[in-house]
Design a protein around this motif. Structure first.
Motif, PDB file in Angstrom:
ATOM      1  N   UNK A  70      11.856   9.313  -3.378  1.00 57.34           N
ATOM      2  CA  UNK A  70      11.039   8.103  -3.484  1.00 57.34           C
ATOM      3  C   UNK A  70      10.850   7.423  -2.128  1.00 57.34           C
ATOM      4  N   UNK A  71      11.936   6.996  -1.497  1.00 57.45           N
ATOM      5  CA  UNK A  71      11.779   6.295  -0.227  1.00 57.45           C
ATOM      6  C   UNK A  71      11.345   7.223   0.901  1.00 57.45           C
ATOM      7  N   UNK A  74       7.759   7.091   0.650  1.00 55.69           N
ATOM      8  CA  UNK A  74       7.228   5.802   1.104  1.00 55.69           C
ATOM      9  C   UNK A  74       7.176   5.732   2.621  1.00 55.69           C
ATOM     10  N   UNK A  75       8.240   6.166   3.261  1.00 56.94           N
ATOM     11  CA  UNK A  75       8.293   6.111   4.724  1.00 56.94           C
ATOM     12  C   UNK A  75       7.230   7.039   5.326  1.00 56.94           C
ATOM     13  N   UNK A  76       7.089   8.239   4.750  1.00 53.56           N
ATOM     14  CA  UNK A  76       6.069   9.164   5.242  1.00 53.56           C
ATOM     15  C   UNK A  76       4.669   8.610   5.025  1.00 53.56           C
ATOM     16  N   UNK A  77       4.449   7.976   3.878  1.00 56.17           N
ATOM     17  CA  UNK A  77       3.125   7.425   3.592  1.00 56.17           C
ATOM     18  C   UNK A  77       2.792   6.270   4.520  1.00 56.17           C
ATOM     19  N   UNK A  78       3.798   5.536   4.950  1.00 55.51           N
ATOM     20  CA  UNK A  78       3.565   4.409   5.828  1.00 55.51           C
ATOM     21  C   UNK A  78       3.188   4.781   7.249  1.00 55.51           C
ATOM     22  N   UNK A  79       3.325   6.048   7.582  1.00 53.82           N
ATOM     23  CA  UNK A  79       2.935   6.533   8.907  1.00 53.82           C
ATOM     24  C   UNK A  79       1.447   6.889   8.878  1.00 53.82           C
ATOM     25  N   UNK A 124      11.682  -3.809  -7.111  1.00 53.41           N
ATOM     26  CA  UNK A 124      10.332  -3.252  -7.000  1.00 53.41           C
ATOM     27  C   UNK A 124       9.918  -3.197  -5.525  1.00 53.41           C
ATOM     28  N   UNK A 125       9.439  -2.050  -5.074  1.00 50.26           N
ATOM     29  CA  UNK A 125       9.074  -1.875  -3.670  1.00 50.26           C
ATOM     30  C   UNK A 125       7.594  -2.070  -3.403  1.00 50.26           C
ATOM     31  N   UNK A 198      11.631  -0.265   3.205  1.00 47.45           N
ATOM     32  CA  UNK A 198      11.619  -0.093   1.757  1.00 47.45           C
ATOM     33  C   UNK A 198      13.025  -0.118   1.148  1.00 47.45           C
ATOM     34  N   UNK A 199      13.946  -0.792   1.797  1.00 46.37           N
ATOM     35  CA  UNK A 199      15.306  -0.982   1.281  1.00 46.37           C
ATOM     36  C   UNK A 199      15.549  -2.478   1.087  1.00 46.37           C
TER      37      UNK A 199
END
Length: 218
Positions: A70-71, A74-79, A124-125, A198-199
């Motif tokens: 999951x995270x 998220x981290x990859x998508x944020x790049x 919720x993130x 995202x933490x």
């Protein structure tokens, strides 16, 4: 301050232990998956269950998100350099998660039969909308929102009636994601000064600790 595991000096286990004057063994570790709780070392860290002794009175645990990437997603998508997609193994990982959670709880109960076990979901993130702090396109936010919703549903279906104390910050009303004001932000966005993207923030850990207090003692 953080340990090599990314372990915060003010995470919710420490806050709970301090309030109730409990002796704490904190073996939380960033990027842990359920096997790291049960039988698989995480780097130099032994399986976390080895810290659970027969005389344990309270066990708190949050795990499962990394088992479905999951995270990491998220981290990859944020790049902005990445094209965001859901993990190819998502459906299979979600299908495997209930039995993994149930096996973990059975092992914890066997190690500490008298302990109260508290399972805490993730806040919720991803909000209903989107914002620059997420560093996501609307389509990317929708992908991650869907993963978060499926993860939450799996936790509820598997754990809500499992005999553990189920604490669920995910369903708290209002926006407490990285899009929220600092005074309402329980989870960091793509940039997390002093923490991890995202933490949970320091406020998020305090809120989770307060929810645990309420669940245990009303």
């Amino acid at each position: 301050m953080q340990s090599a595991c990314g372990r915060s000096s003010r995470d919710y286990p420490k806050l709970v232990a301090a309030k109730y004057r409990l002796k704490l063994t904190d073996v939380t570790c960033g990027a842990a998956v359920i096997p790291n709780v049960l039988d698989t070392p995480q780097g130099d860290n032994p399986p976390q269950i080895r810290a659970v002794t027969k005389d344990a009175k309270l066990i708190t645990v949050s795990v499962g998100g990394n088992d479905i990437i999951y995270n990491g997603t998220a981290i990859a998508c944020g790049d902005p350099a990445n094209v965001c997609t859901a993990p190819k193994t998502l459906d299979a990982d979600l299908a495997a998660l209930p039995s993994k959670l149930e096996n973990m709880l059975s092992a914890l109960k066997a190690n500490a039969p008298a302990a109260t076990i508290v399972f805490v979901t993730y806040p919720r993130e991803i909000p209903t909308g989107n914002c620059p702090a997420m560093s996501l396109t609307d389509a990317e936010a929708a992908i991650l929102r869907g993963i978060g919703e499926k993860l939450e549903a799996t936790f509820v279906d598997t754990l809500e009636n499992s005999g553990v104390v189920f604490v669920d910050p995910y369903v708290a009303p209002g926006d407490h994601t990285g899009c929220a004001s600092e005074s309402q932000r329980w989870v960091a966005g793509h940039v997390a000064p002093g923490g991890f993207p995202y933490h949970p923030t320091a406020l998020g850990h305090q809120v989770m600790a307060d929810m645990i207090f309420t669940a245990l003692f009303g």
